[in-house]
Design an enzyme around this catalytic site. Sequence first.
Site, PDB file in Angstrom:
ATOM      1  N   ASN A   1      32.196  59.300  40.340  1.00  0.00           N
ATOM      2  CA  ASN A   1      31.658  58.151  39.625  1.00  0.00           C
ATOM      3  C   ASN A   1      30.175  58.374  39.324  1.00  0.00           C
ATOM      4  O   ASN A   1      29.441  58.994  40.114  1.00  0.00           O
ATOM      5  CB  ASN A   1      31.913  56.840  40.362  1.00  0.00           C
ATOM      6  CG  ASN A   1      31.558  56.832  41.827  1.00  0.00           C
ATOM      7  OD1 ASN A   1      31.519  57.880  42.469  1.00  0.00           O
ATOM      8  ND2 ASN A   1      31.314  55.663  42.367  1.00  0.00           N
TER       9      ASN A   1
ATOM     10  N   GLU B   1      26.942  56.095  37.993  1.00  0.00           N
ATOM     11  CA  GLU B   1      26.499  54.723  37.747  1.00  0.00           C
ATOM     12  C   GLU B   1      25.263  54.695  36.848  1.00  0.00           C
ATOM     13  O   GLU B   1      24.615  55.720  36.612  1.00  0.00           O
ATOM     14  CB  GLU B   1      26.227  54.036  39.093  1.00  0.00           C
ATOM     15  CG  GLU B   1      27.501  53.964  39.929  1.00  0.00           C
ATOM     16  CD  GLU B   1      27.342  53.228  41.243  1.00  0.00           C
ATOM     17  OE1 GLU B   1      26.199  53.022  41.695  1.00  0.00           O
ATOM     18  OE2 GLU B   1      28.386  52.868  41.818  1.00  0.00           O
TER      19      GLU B   1
ATOM     20  N   CYS C   1      34.014  55.612  36.209  1.00  0.00           N
ATOM     21  CA  CYS C   1      34.717  55.903  37.459  1.00  0.00           C
ATOM     22  C   CYS C   1      35.040  57.392  37.568  1.00  0.00           C
ATOM     23  O   CYS C   1      35.117  58.109  36.561  1.00  0.00           O
ATOM     24  CB  CYS C   1      36.020  55.129  37.522  1.00  0.00           C
ATOM     25  SG  CYS C   1      35.842  53.346  37.608  1.00  0.00           S
TER      26      CYS C   1
ATOM     27  N   GLU D   1      37.894  58.778  38.307  1.00  0.00           N
ATOM     28  CA  GLU D   1      39.174  59.157  37.688  1.00  0.00           C
ATOM     29  C   GLU D   1      39.001  59.431  36.205  1.00  0.00           C
ATOM     30  O   GLU D   1      39.565  60.372  35.647  1.00  0.00           O
ATOM     31  CB  GLU D   1      40.202  58.041  37.879  1.00  0.00           C
ATOM     32  CG  GLU D   1      40.527  57.712  39.319  1.00  0.00           C
ATOM     33  CD  GLU D   1      39.638  56.611  39.897  1.00  0.00           C
ATOM     34  OE1 GLU D   1      38.425  56.586  39.599  1.00  0.00           O
ATOM     35  OE2 GLU D   1      40.161  55.783  40.660  1.00  0.00           O
TER      36      GLU D   1
ATOM     37  N   CYS E   1      40.913  51.542  39.800  1.00  0.00           N
ATOM     38  CA  CYS E   1      40.736  50.267  39.107  1.00  0.00           C
ATOM     39  C   CYS E   1      41.698  50.172  37.924  1.00  0.00           C
ATOM     40  O   CYS E   1      42.305  51.156  37.500  1.00  0.00           O
ATOM     41  CB  CYS E   1      39.288  50.102  38.658  1.00  0.00           C
ATOM     42  SG  CYS E   1      38.899  50.999  37.134  1.00  0.00           S
TER      43      CYS E   1
ATOM     44  N   CYS F   1      41.011  52.528  34.902  1.00  0.00           N
ATOM     45  CA  CYS F   1      41.444  53.913  35.144  1.00  0.00           C
ATOM     46  C   CYS F   1      42.959  54.026  35.105  1.00  0.00           C
ATOM     47  O   CYS F   1      43.511  54.977  34.540  1.00  0.00           O
ATOM     48  CB  CYS F   1      40.897  54.420  36.477  1.00  0.00           C
ATOM     49  SG  CYS F   1      39.114  54.681  36.413  1.00  0.00           S
TER      50      CYS F   1
HETATM   51  N1  THU Z   1      34.960  53.300  41.075  1.00  0.00           N
HETATM   52  C1  THU Z   1      35.601  54.465  40.769  1.00  0.00           C
HETATM   53  O1  THU Z   1      34.972  55.513  40.614  1.00  0.00           O
HETATM   54  N2  THU Z   1      36.940  54.438  40.629  1.00  0.00           N
HETATM   55  C2  THU Z   1      37.709  53.329  40.768  1.00  0.00           C
HETATM   56  O2  THU Z   1      38.885  53.365  40.449  1.00  0.00           O
HETATM   57  C3  THU Z   1      37.114  52.114  41.338  1.00  0.00           C
HETATM   58  C4  THU Z   1      35.635  52.021  41.247  1.00  0.00           C
HETATM   59  C5  THU Z   1      33.498  53.312  41.209  1.00  0.00           C
HETATM   60  C6  THU Z   1      32.755  52.586  40.123  1.00  0.00           C
HETATM   61  C7  THU Z   1      31.458  52.266  40.825  1.00  0.00           C
HETATM   62  O3  THU Z   1      30.594  53.380  40.712  1.00  0.00           O
HETATM   63  C8  THU Z   1      31.849  52.099  42.292  1.00  0.00           C
HETATM   64  O4  THU Z   1      33.120  52.699  42.424  1.00  0.00           O
HETATM   65  C9  THU Z   1      31.922  50.661  42.759  1.00  0.00           C
HETATM   66  O5  THU Z   1      32.713  49.912  41.912  1.00  0.00           O
END
Ligand code: THU
Length: 134
Positions: free
Chosen positions: A45, A47, A56, A58, A87, A90
């Site tokens: 991920n 940000e 994310c 994935e 999520c 994804c």
């Molecule tokens: N996140 C992912 O990388 N994958 C997911 O399927 C759920 C959320 C990340 C996004 C963000 O950087 C952190 O987790 C908190 O939401």
Amino acid sequence: MTTINDQQLVAAAIAASQHAYIPYSRYAVGAALLAGDGTLYTGCNVESASFSPTICAERTALVKAISEGQRDFMAVAVATRDAGSPCGVCRQLLYEFSPSMRVILADLDGNLRLTTTLEELLPHGFGPFDLYAE
Ligand code: THU
């Protein structure tokens, strides 16, 4: 073609999580996506201070793979501190390409907590065939 087992896929996801750029959530996610030809793509991920551009792990792995010509996938492993589940966004983008792919959820110690399929995670999903159908 080199075969890779679930534990190796999880190890790749854990390694990818170490590159996560997570100054805001501190929630590291790593993903390892296995293409139909055996090629492995990893992602973490990433940000943003503006929050919404965050991507994310994935989808990072998926767009890397798609951008290199892959379109079908056998499995994805996702690793987080609590074996968190992908999520909805994804799930939807993975479903676009391979609804029946296996999904392996693990923690950062390499414990496999759940092995399922994308169709289980996104039942009755909307996909390309809904638009192609007459
Ligand atoms: N996140 C992912 O990388 N994958 C997911 O399927 C759920 C959320 C990340 C996004 C963000 O950087 C952190 O987790 C908190 O939401």
